[in-house]
Scaffold this active site. Structure first.
Site, PDB file in Angstrom:
ATOM      1  N   THR A   1       3.902  -9.864   0.791  1.00 45.47           N
ATOM      2  CA  THR A   1       2.897 -10.054  -0.251  1.00 45.47           C
ATOM      3  C   THR A   1       2.293  -8.703  -0.600  1.00 45.47           C
ATOM      4  OG1 THR A   1       2.363 -12.306   0.443  1.00 45.47           O
ATOM      5  CG2 THR A   1       0.724 -11.159  -0.881  1.00 45.47           C
TER       6      THR A   1
ATOM      7  N   PHE B   1      -0.766  -6.664  -2.225  1.00 43.74           N
ATOM      8  CA  PHE B   1      -2.198  -6.790  -2.474  1.00 43.74           C
ATOM      9  C   PHE B   1      -2.671  -5.596  -3.302  1.00 43.74           C
ATOM     10  CE2 PHE B   1      -1.321  -9.213   1.277  1.00 43.74           C
ATOM     11  CZ  PHE B   1      -2.202 -10.293   1.258  1.00 43.74           C
TER      12      PHE B   1
END
Length: 376
Positions: free
Chosen positions: A281, A283
């Site tokens: 992921t 960010f």
């Protein structure tokens, strides 16, 4: 029927004439740029271009050639504009007025960071990777609360997930960045290796429920399909781990990070239960300050366009003509604006580079709702 060699000779001669006329046209474009520089007139005159296209195509009878003529001159005018933008880009102070280049981000003992979730969430892990373990921080209930905290000055930095390798773009994050006065100043990638966690001594044959965020459950579908457990969706993977710890019930397990298991005193019952090995992921780190590091290597922008043939192509051509590489593009329909779309684009580069500034100067003049989301 003429010989192919003779036909090609004629084409070569015509092409040479086209090149010569193209150079003459660009010289005129340069003169136009100098005139507009002196008078302050905008380079892009949409109405003038539409009138010119209409006048030129009226002189062509065949439908295919009429469309070709329109396409040819749309591109010629687009190239002319890009040439003019490059000549005038040094006069464009948009970036210089709105953004400040810094050697490094200001991070000290007084710095406060906000993230969504609770300790043990992947957002917290991203924060620790970027800022270190000892940074002062607090949590927020929702993604929007993170952005609001930064916008209102309650936090110096905020961190939010924006993209996952298996699930794609995180819904709503781009809109939050667009609708608040914040700037992306950094990014961090977290490898999301989901673990099955539970009370120490848990017997998997007696488990009845598993808790996790919907994305966590989806990313572990292959593993979970082999069980008969009730899958309970919860707002955060770490929240699931905390619930299992608080309930102290060996019939319940959670899918979370190993960091969350350690924080809440749980046992890692099985490692890496996500079916994709490369589950990461990305960010973004936000700040209220409009700044960018001198070593920043990615620029993120947003804008809107009408749903018209060639509109997006003409905008993206600004990158091509300035040797700027696009790394990501997202689009969405705009609410209450029929057939208009918002675009979010990442390109490789720094706001201090001439090619980036030239491209952004041209794009800003030809789109609606233009915003530089950040350089990081």
């Amino acid at each position: 029927m003429r010989d192919l060699v003779d036909i090609r000779k004629d084409i070569d001669q015509i092409d040479q004439q086209i090149v010569r006329l193209f150079e003459e046209r660009m010289h005129c474009s340069k003169e136009v740029a100098e005139y507009k520089k002196g008078t302050g007139k905008p380079i892009y005159d949409r109405e003038r271009e539409q009138q010119k296209i209409e006048a030129l195509t009226q002189k062509v009878d065949q439908d295919f050639l009429k469309k070709g003529t329109e396409e040819l001159f749309l591109q010629l005018m687009s190239i002319g504009r890009r040439y003019q933008y490059s000549l005038l880009s040094e006069e464009d102070s948009y970036v210089r007025k709105k953004f400040k280049q810094v050697d490094r981000l200001e991070i000290n003992s007084d710095t406060k960071v906000v993230y969504q979730g609770i300790p043990g969430a992947y957002q917290e892990q991203a924060m620790v990777q970027f800022f270190g373990e000892n940074i002062s921080h607090f949590t927020a209930e929702e993604f929007k609360d993170v952005v609001i905290a930064v916008d209102e000055g309650k936090a110096d930095y905020g961190i939010l997930p924006i993209e996952n390798t298996s699930a794609g773009t995180v819904s709503g994050i781009y809109d939050l960045l667009l609708n608040h006065d914040v700037c992306v100043v950094g990014e961090e990638t977290v490898e999301c290796n989901h673990a099955l966690v539970g009370i120490r001594g848990t017997d998997l044959s007696k488990v009845t429920k598993v808790y996790s965020h919907p994305q966590g459950l989806m990313q572990c579908k292959k593993f979970l399909d082999e069980t008969k457990w009730d899958q309970v969706r919860i707002r955060n993977t770490a929240v699931g781990a905390k619930k299992v710890a608080d309930d102290n019930d060996r019939t319940k397990v959670a899918i979370s990070s190993e960091r969350a298991a350690k924080l809440y005193g749980l046992e890692v019952l099985k490692q890496k239960v996500n079916f994709e090995g490369n589950n990461c992921t990305r960010f973004v780190v936000m700040s209220k300050k409009k700044q960018y590091r001198k070593d920043a290597r990615k620029v993120s922008i947003s804008f809107s366009l009408p749903h018209e043939t060639g509109s997006l192509y003409n905008i993206l051509a600004h990158f091509m003509f300035n040797d700027v590489s696009m790394t990501n593009i997202e689009s969405r329909p705009l609410p209450n604006r029929q057939w208009e779309y918002g675009f979010y684009i990442d390109v490789a580069g720094n706001l201090n580079e001439p090619g980036i500034r030239n491209a952004l100067t041209g794009i800003r003049a030809e789109v609606k709702d233009f915003k530089i989301l950040g350089n990081f």
